[in-house]
Write an enzyme that holds these catalytic residues in place. Structure first.
Site, PDB file in Angstrom:
ATOM      1  N   GLY A 187      58.822  27.254   6.896  1.00  0.00           N
ATOM      2  CA  GLY A 187      60.031  27.307   6.079  1.00  0.00           C
ATOM      3  C   GLY A 187      60.039  26.353   4.907  1.00  0.00           C
ATOM      4  N   ILE A 188      59.579  25.134   5.108  1.00  0.00           N
ATOM      5  CA  ILE A 188      59.446  24.171   4.008  1.00  0.00           C
ATOM      6  C   ILE A 188      58.063  24.287   3.380  1.00  0.00           C
ATOM      7  CG2 ILE A 188      59.364  21.715   3.406  1.00  0.00           C
ATOM      8  CD1 ILE A 188      61.371  21.224   5.680  1.00  0.00           C
ATOM      9  N   GLY A 189      57.052  24.442   4.217  1.00  0.00           N
ATOM     10  CA  GLY A 189      55.672  24.417   3.742  1.00  0.00           C
ATOM     11  C   GLY A 189      55.338  25.506   2.739  1.00  0.00           C
ATOM     12  N   ARG A 247      69.399  15.339  13.916  1.00  0.00           N
ATOM     13  CA  ARG A 247      67.967  15.099  13.751  1.00  0.00           C
ATOM     14  C   ARG A 247      67.373  14.453  14.995  1.00  0.00           C
ATOM     15  NH1 ARG A 247      70.158  14.659   8.622  1.00  0.00           N
ATOM     16  NH2 ARG A 247      69.027  15.739   6.961  1.00  0.00           N
ATOM     17  N   ASN A 289      59.396  17.203  17.944  1.00  0.00           N
ATOM     18  CA  ASN A 289      58.714  16.844  16.698  1.00  0.00           C
ATOM     19  C   ASN A 289      57.916  15.561  16.796  1.00  0.00           C
ATOM     20  OD1 ASN A 289      59.794  19.143  15.668  1.00  0.00           O
ATOM     21  ND2 ASN A 289      61.194  18.153  14.240  1.00  0.00           N
ATOM     22  N   ILE A 311      57.909  14.560   6.191  1.00  0.00           N
ATOM     23  CA  ILE A 311      59.167  15.297   6.052  1.00  0.00           C
ATOM     24  C   ILE A 311      59.766  15.576   7.429  1.00  0.00           C
ATOM     25  CG2 ILE A 311      60.197  17.466   5.260  1.00  0.00           C
ATOM     26  CD1 ILE A 311      57.976  17.640   3.168  1.00  0.00           C
ATOM     27  N   ASN A 370      61.549  15.805  10.711  1.00  0.00           N
ATOM     28  CA  ASN A 370      62.676  15.032  11.235  1.00  0.00           C
ATOM     29  C   ASN A 370      62.512  14.735  12.725  1.00  0.00           C
ATOM     30  OD1 ASN A 370      64.504  14.462   9.134  1.00  0.00           O
ATOM     31  ND2 ASN A 370      65.015  16.627   8.985  1.00  0.00           N
ATOM     32  N   ASP A 415      68.007  13.404  -0.237  1.00  0.00           N
ATOM     33  CA  ASP A 415      69.292  12.694  -0.307  1.00  0.00           C
ATOM     34  C   ASP A 415      69.637  12.336  -1.751  1.00  0.00           C
ATOM     35  OD1 ASP A 415      69.433  12.767   2.492  1.00  0.00           O
ATOM     36  OD2 ASP A 415      68.269  10.923   2.657  1.00  0.00           O
ATOM     37  N   HIS A 420      67.431   8.503   6.766  1.00  0.00           N
ATOM     38  CA  HIS A 420      67.505   9.907   6.377  1.00  0.00           C
ATOM     39  C   HIS A 420      68.244  10.745   7.412  1.00  0.00           C
ATOM     40  CE1 HIS A 420      66.452  13.536   4.250  1.00  0.00           C
ATOM     41  NE2 HIS A 420      65.698  13.994   5.226  1.00  0.00           N
ATOM     42  N   MET A 455      64.619  21.079   0.337  1.00  0.00           N
ATOM     43  CA  MET A 455      63.680  20.062   0.834  1.00  0.00           C
ATOM     44  C   MET A 455      62.321  20.244   0.194  1.00  0.00           C
ATOM     45  SD  MET A 455      63.352  17.415   2.822  1.00  0.00           S
ATOM     46  CE  MET A 455      62.095  16.691   1.779  1.00  0.00           C
TER      47      MET A 455
END
Length: 316
Positions: free
Chosen positions: A11-13, A86, A93, A116, A118, A149, A176, A226
């Protein structure tokens, strides 16, 4: 010429990799995941920029994915879902990040590592402990990417005040997640805020991620914003470390700024250069309200840091 690895092409990658494929200084892009990465790499490789993209699938190919990498970005892990903090992500994670950190220490120990995954407040200390055990730890080369942020702060403040978000600079310190995020609105140049505005903006900045989780209705968390923030941080890192043009960004690093309050890691403005985090800039004066935010921040943050450190040491 810089070789960058993105560890998790999800999703972010994926959007992060798209942005990095377009970066003029990125010549090689290495994508790793347990699924799908060769397909993502093939898709990206059709884009007409010079970066060569290679996908590596499965644990058995992790070493090859990291070989020769100069920057490693880790968005790996599960995303937040409605009602999750988180810290709820920690048990899953933490183990993922620990394994990836061990591979970095083995294959590219001098790479700049950008976390990145969390909870960043804990995963960065996890990486640090792994690197220490491997004898490869350089605190100037390990970063928690908290730039989202700052990106949110610029956006929300500009919406409130009618300014250009790309020219609205807000320093955000601490960590964060939630109350560990401390935006220094009193230091925004050229703008003043009522106490009502300060409190509303602070809360929105601290819990902006919840807006996205709720709006996606359980289908994910902040991935696109992100990815944008991470790409911007990598761009600044390349500019400072490889192009040798000092640049200031906020990041979560080993820092003396809150050490007296039990926090060995702390997000603040740092100057990036050839060795990484070359200077940790002073926080500057805080308003009374911000001093209260700082106290709440460090109480939570030192617990988060200890959780990460203990995870690695107890596993040993």
């Amino acid at each position: 010429m810089v070789k960058v690895a993105v560890l998790a092409a999800g999703g972010i990658g994926q959007p992060l990799s798209l942005l990095l494929k377009s970066h003029p200084q990125v010549t090689e892009l290495s994508l790793y995941d347990i699924v799908n990465s060769p397909g993502v790499a093939a898709d990206l490789s059709h884009i007409c920029t010079k970066a060569k993209v290679t996908g590596y699938k499965g644990q058995e190919n992790l070493d090859a994915a990291l070989a020769g990498c100069e920057i490693v970005v880790i968005p790996a892990g599960i995303p937040r879902k409605p009602g999750m903090t988180r810290d709820d992500l920690f048990n899953i994670n933490a183990g993922i990040v620990k394994g990836l950190a061990e591979a970095i220490a083995k294959n590219c120990p001098k790479a700049f590592t950008c976390i990145i995954s969390n909870p960043v407040n804990s995963t960065v200390p996890i990486c640090a402990e792994v690197f220490k055990k491997a004898g490869t730890y350089d605190p100037k080369r390990l970063f928690g990417v908290t730039l989202l942020d700052i990106v949110r702060s610029s956006t929300f403040v500009s919406e409130c005040k009618g300014t250009n978000p790309q020219e609205t600079k807000v320093t955000v310190i601490g960590g964060h997640s939630g109350v560990t995020i401390v935006p220094l609105l009193s230091q925004v140049k050229g703008l003043t805020f009522s106490q009502e505005e300060v409190e509303a903006l602070t809360h929105r900045i601290q819990f902006g991620g919840d807006e996205v989780v709720k709006a996606k209705d359980g289908a994910g968390s902040a991935t696109l914003s992100m990815a944008y923030a991470a790409a911007r941080f990598v761009d600044s890192l390349i500019e400072g470390a490889f192009m040798k043009k000092p640049v200031v960004e906020c990041a979560y690093v080993e820092s003396p700024l809150a050490a007296a309050d039990g926090c060995s890691f702390f997000a603040s403005a740092i100057e990036l250069g050839p060795s990484g985090a070359e200077k940790i800039l002073p926080i500057g004066p805080l308003s009374d309200y911000e001093q209260g935010l700082y106290k709440a921040c460090v109480e939570q943050l030192k617990t988060n840091i200890a959780k990460g450190v203990n995870f690695v040491n107890q596993a040993a």
